[in-house]
Design an enzyme around this catalytic site. Structure first.
Site, PDB file in Angstrom:
ATOM      1  N   SER A  17      29.162  58.456  68.423  1.00  0.00           N
ATOM      2  CA  SER A  17      30.365  57.758  67.985  1.00  0.00           C
ATOM      3  C   SER A  17      31.565  58.518  68.527  1.00  0.00           C
ATOM      4  O   SER A  17      31.652  58.735  69.732  1.00  0.00           O
ATOM      5  CB  SER A  17      30.372  57.651  66.455  1.00  0.00           C
ATOM      6  OG  SER A  17      31.478  56.884  66.013  1.00  0.00           O
ATOM      7  N   HIS A  44      29.494  53.604  69.370  1.00  0.00           N
ATOM      8  CA  HIS A  44      30.392  52.754  68.589  1.00  0.00           C
ATOM      9  C   HIS A  44      31.592  52.357  69.440  1.00  0.00           C
ATOM     10  O   HIS A  44      32.279  53.217  69.996  1.00  0.00           O
ATOM     11  CB  HIS A  44      30.862  53.488  67.338  1.00  0.00           C
ATOM     12  CG  HIS A  44      29.779  53.745  66.359  1.00  0.00           C
ATOM     13  ND1 HIS A  44      29.901  54.645  65.333  1.00  0.00           N
ATOM     14  CD2 HIS A  44      28.527  53.215  66.231  1.00  0.00           C
ATOM     15  CE1 HIS A  44      28.793  54.665  64.610  1.00  0.00           C
ATOM     16  NE2 HIS A  44      27.941  53.812  65.149  1.00  0.00           N
ATOM     17  N   ASP A 137      26.227  57.033  60.503  1.00  0.00           N
ATOM     18  CA  ASP A 137      25.297  56.139  61.194  1.00  0.00           C
ATOM     19  C   ASP A 137      24.338  56.967  62.047  1.00  0.00           C
ATOM     20  O   ASP A 137      24.735  57.922  62.695  1.00  0.00           O
ATOM     21  CB  ASP A 137      26.086  55.169  62.077  1.00  0.00           C
ATOM     22  CG  ASP A 137      25.230  54.080  62.694  1.00  0.00           C
ATOM     23  OD1 ASP A 137      24.151  53.793  62.153  1.00  0.00           O
ATOM     24  OD2 ASP A 137      25.658  53.510  63.719  1.00  0.00           O
TER      25      ASP A 137
END
Length: 193
Positions: A17, A44, A137
Site C-alpha cells: 500500500s 492499493h 490489509d
C-alpha cells in the site's frame, strides 16, 4: 523464527500500500527470463486515477508485465497487476477473476482477497509477500497462506516506509521470512528461478 528452505512457488503474490511503488520497483528491478513462476501484485490504488503501474514496472523488469484480465491464464514468467477498482483472485484452474465486491479494509483491490484466493487455489505452491502499507490489509490473507502450507514473507517493519501493514501481519502469523527489502528482493529472485 525458523525459515523454510527457499521456496519453489508456482505463483508469488505480493501486496503493498503506502510506499509500495518504490518498494515494488526495488523488488522487480532486474528480473529476467527464464522465470518459472508467475507474480501477481495488488497495490492499493485510487480508482479515479489512471493505472500506470504496468508501464512503470515494465521499465524495471525484463519480463512481460500486464494488467490481469478476467478469465486470463496465469502464465509462468509473467507479472500481473490488479486493475484499479477490482479485487483480483486466482482460481483453481490457474486463471484470474475480477470482483466488484465491496472494499475490504477500505481497499479494492484488496490484498487479503488475492492472498486468500491464492491459498485456496494453490495451497503450498504460493509465496505471499507483504510489504509497506498504512492499513492492515493483507494480514489475514497471509495467515490463510500459512495455514494452507504456503510460504510467507513480510517486510521488516523497521525497514518499511509505512510499518502498519507488516506489523499487523506479524501480530497474526509467524512468517517464514521477515526481511528488509533487499533480503526480500534476493528471496524473490531466487524463488522464481
Amino acid at each position: 523464527m525458523t525459515a523454510k528452505p527457499v521456496p519453489a512457488p508456482e505463483l508469488v503474490a505480493i501486496g503493498a500500500s503506502a510506499g509500495g511503488v518504490d518498494a515494488l520497483l526495488t523488488l522487480l528491478d532486474g528480473l529476467l527470463p527464464p522465470m518459472r513462476a508467475s507474480i501477481a501484485i495488488v497495490l492499493h490504488l485510487a480508482e479515479r486515477h489512471p493505472n500506470r503501474l504496468v508501464e512503470v514496472f515494465s521499465m524495471r523488469a525484463g519480463v512481460p508485465v500486464a494488467e490481469a484480465q478476467p478469465h486470463g491464464p496465469v502464465r509462468p514468467g509473467h507479472i500481473y497487476v490488479a486493475p484499479a477498482g477490482y479485487h483480483l483472485l486466482v482460481e483453481a484452474d490457474r486463471s484470474f477473476s475480477l470482483s466488484c465486491e465491496p472494499p475490504v479494509l477500505f481497499s479494492r483491490p484488496s490484498i487479503d482477497v488475492l492472498f486468500e484466493s491464492c491459498a485456496d487455489s494453490l495451497g503450498s505452491r504460493v509465496l505471499g509477500m507483504l510489504l509497506t502499507g498504512a492499513n492492515e490489509d493483507g494480514a489475514c490473507g497471509l495467515a490463510r497462506i500459512a495455514g494452507h502450507g504456503g510460504t510467507t514473507a513480510v517486510q521488516d517493519p523497521h525497514d518499511a516506509s509505512y510499518p502498519t501493514m507488516p506489523t499487523a501481519a506479524l501480530r497474526l502469523v509467524q512468517p517464514d521470512y521477515v526481511l528488509p527489502l533487499a533480503g526480500l528482493r534476493q528471496l524473490l529472485h531466487t524463488a522464481i528461478r
